[in-house]
Design a protein around this motif. Sequence first.
Motif, mmCIF file in Angstrom:
data_model
loop_
_atom_site.group_PDB
_atom_site.id
_atom_site.type_symbol
_atom_site.label_atom_id
_atom_site.label_comp_id
_atom_site.label_asym_id
_atom_site.label_seq_id
_atom_site.Cartn_x
_atom_site.Cartn_y
_atom_site.Cartn_z
ATOM 1 N N PRO A 182 -26.914 27.689 -41.852
ATOM 2 C CA PRO A 182 -25.956 27.580 -40.918
ATOM 3 C C PRO A 182 -26.029 26.245 -40.504
ATOM 4 O O PRO A 182 -24.863 25.666 -40.189
ATOM 5 N N THR A 183 -27.157 25.606 -40.401
ATOM 6 C CA THR A 183 -27.160 24.283 -39.859
ATOM 7 C C THR A 183 -26.234 23.210 -40.754
ATOM 8 O O THR A 183 -25.545 22.423 -40.592
ATOM 9 N N ILE A 184 -26.520 23.716 -42.270
ATOM 10 C CA ILE A 184 -25.791 22.621 -43.217
ATOM 11 C C ILE A 184 -24.447 22.967 -43.282
ATOM 12 O O ILE A 184 -23.562 21.926 -43.098
ATOM 13 N N TRP A 185 -24.188 24.324 -43.161
ATOM 14 C CA TRP A 185 -22.648 24.702 -43.647
ATOM 15 C C TRP A 185 -21.711 24.333 -42.170
ATOM 16 O O TRP A 185 -20.712 23.957 -42.276
ATOM 17 N N VAL A 186 -22.365 24.487 -41.173
ATOM 18 C CA VAL A 186 -21.627 24.284 -39.714
ATOM 19 C C VAL A 186 -21.491 22.640 -39.757
ATOM 20 O O VAL A 186 -20.331 22.519 -39.304
ATOM 21 N N SER A 187 -22.552 21.810 -39.868
ATOM 22 C CA SER A 187 -22.447 20.780 -39.925
ATOM 23 C C SER A 187 -21.264 19.968 -40.772
ATOM 24 O O SER A 187 -20.376 19.448 -40.418
ATOM 25 N N ALA A 188 -21.120 20.659 -42.011
ATOM 26 C CA ALA A 188 -20.203 19.773 -43.059
ATOM 27 C C ALA A 188 -18.647 20.508 -42.832
ATOM 28 O O ALA A 188 -17.830 19.927 -42.765
ATOM 29 N N THR A 189 -18.957 21.806 -42.112
ATOM 30 C CA THR A 189 -17.569 22.306 -41.765
ATOM 31 C C THR A 189 -17.031 21.487 -40.549
ATOM 32 O O THR A 189 -15.664 21.239 -40.675
ATOM 33 N N ASN B 250 -9.339 10.136 -36.279
ATOM 34 C CA ASN B 250 -10.614 10.502 -36.291
ATOM 35 C C ASN B 250 -11.641 9.562 -36.219
ATOM 36 O O ASN B 250 -12.657 9.849 -35.897
ATOM 37 N N GLN B 251 -11.267 8.122 -36.438
ATOM 38 C CA GLN B 251 -12.258 7.128 -36.402
ATOM 39 C C GLN B 251 -13.044 7.196 -34.921
ATOM 40 O O GLN B 251 -14.231 6.925 -35.262
ATOM 41 N N PRO B 252 -12.512 7.287 -33.860
ATOM 42 C CA PRO B 252 -13.185 7.246 -32.656
ATOM 43 C C PRO B 252 -14.264 8.520 -32.731
ATOM 44 O O PRO B 252 -15.097 8.124 -32.004
ATOM 45 N N ILE B 253 -13.788 9.483 -33.203
ATOM 46 C CA ILE B 253 -14.560 10.766 -33.068
ATOM 47 C C ILE B 253 -15.952 10.460 -33.920
ATOM 48 O O ILE B 253 -17.165 10.718 -33.695
ATOM 49 N N PHE B 254 -15.673 10.156 -35.118
ATOM 50 C CA PHE B 254 -16.667 9.592 -35.991
ATOM 51 C C PHE B 254 -17.849 8.469 -35.440
ATOM 52 O O PHE B 254 -18.881 8.583 -35.596
ATOM 53 N N SER B 255 -16.918 7.584 -34.788
ATOM 54 C CA SER B 255 -17.816 6.513 -34.346
ATOM 55 C C SER B 255 -18.837 7.174 -33.076
ATOM 56 O O SER B 255 -19.672 6.953 -33.039
ATOM 57 N N TYR B 256 -18.063 7.931 -32.217
ATOM 58 C CA TYR B 256 -19.074 8.627 -31.332
ATOM 59 C C TYR B 256 -20.136 9.503 -31.821
ATOM 60 O O TYR B 256 -21.140 9.356 -31.342
ATOM 61 N N ILE B 257 -19.696 10.374 -32.888
ATOM 62 C CA ILE B 257 -20.897 11.339 -33.488
ATOM 63 C C ILE B 257 -21.753 10.201 -34.158
ATOM 64 O O ILE B 257 -23.034 10.376 -33.854
ATOM 65 N N GLN B 258 -21.556 9.107 -34.822
ATOM 66 C CA GLN B 258 -22.742 8.238 -35.396
ATOM 67 C C GLN B 258 -23.418 7.598 -34.259
ATOM 68 O O GLN B 258 -24.487 7.197 -34.288
ATOM 69 N N GLN B 259 -22.784 7.183 -33.269
ATOM 70 C CA GLN B 259 -23.487 6.421 -32.025
ATOM 71 C C GLN B 259 -24.399 7.481 -31.134
ATOM 72 O O GLN B 259 -25.459 7.184 -30.970
ATOM 73 N N GLY C 144 -24.803 11.094 -31.819
ATOM 74 C CA GLY C 144 -25.054 12.428 -32.490
ATOM 75 C C GLY C 144 -26.588 12.410 -32.684
ATOM 76 O O GLY C 144 -27.306 13.454 -32.232
ATOM 77 N N LEU C 145 -27.375 11.417 -33.058
ATOM 78 C CA LEU C 145 -28.645 11.524 -33.247
ATOM 79 C C LEU C 145 -29.418 11.647 -32.015
ATOM 80 O O LEU C 145 -30.591 12.727 -31.973
ATOM 81 N N ASN C 146 -29.192 11.004 -31.155
ATOM 82 C CA ASN C 146 -29.899 10.981 -29.711
ATOM 83 C C ASN C 146 -29.748 12.231 -28.973
ATOM 84 O O ASN C 146 -30.452 13.122 -28.745
ATOM 85 N N LEU C 147 -28.423 13.063 -29.161
ATOM 86 C CA LEU C 147 -28.151 14.393 -28.640
ATOM 87 C C LEU C 147 -28.686 15.574 -29.470
ATOM 88 O O LEU C 147 -29.483 16.272 -29.024
#
Length: 151
Positions: free
Chosen positions: A24-31, A42-51, A53-56
């Motif tokens: 589920p970790t892989i398929w939920v992430s991809a979904t 969607n670019q601000p969302i991707f930017s936020y995730i990239q900035q 997401g790792l720390n979260l």
Amino acid sequence: MNQLDINLLVLFVILGCGIFVHNPTIWVSATALIIVKFLPHNQPIFSYIQQYGLNLGILLLTIAVIAPIASEQVSSKALMTSFASWRSLLAIAVGLLVTWLGARGVNLMKVDPNVVTGLMIGTVAGVVLFRGVAVGPLIAAGILSLLYWSK
């Protein structure tokens, strides 16, 4: 196919792999990423995730790892004896090593983002082929940084 179509295709392949191996970790992430990809602006969302997401993710993982101490599933006696056996001391040493490698990996991923694609392919392949757990990219990047002899 243009770049967008290829990236979307890769996300669907990752989704399929996650479903195929029941991870589920892989398929939920991809979904989640596929859904974000179809959102307008969607670019601000991707930017936020990239900035962030790792720390979260690291924060949530750390909370999960130390929760047994807070919930007293690990007794104070067990905590004190963790310094008494060679296995526990070895576990502490390995924990120190992988933490150091993870820090090197985060740094490498920041200074050389080209390695991220290979690390992600390797991680997904490890999950699919070996029923692994997708926590390896940071350590893999840390090991890679040792091979590169970079800081």
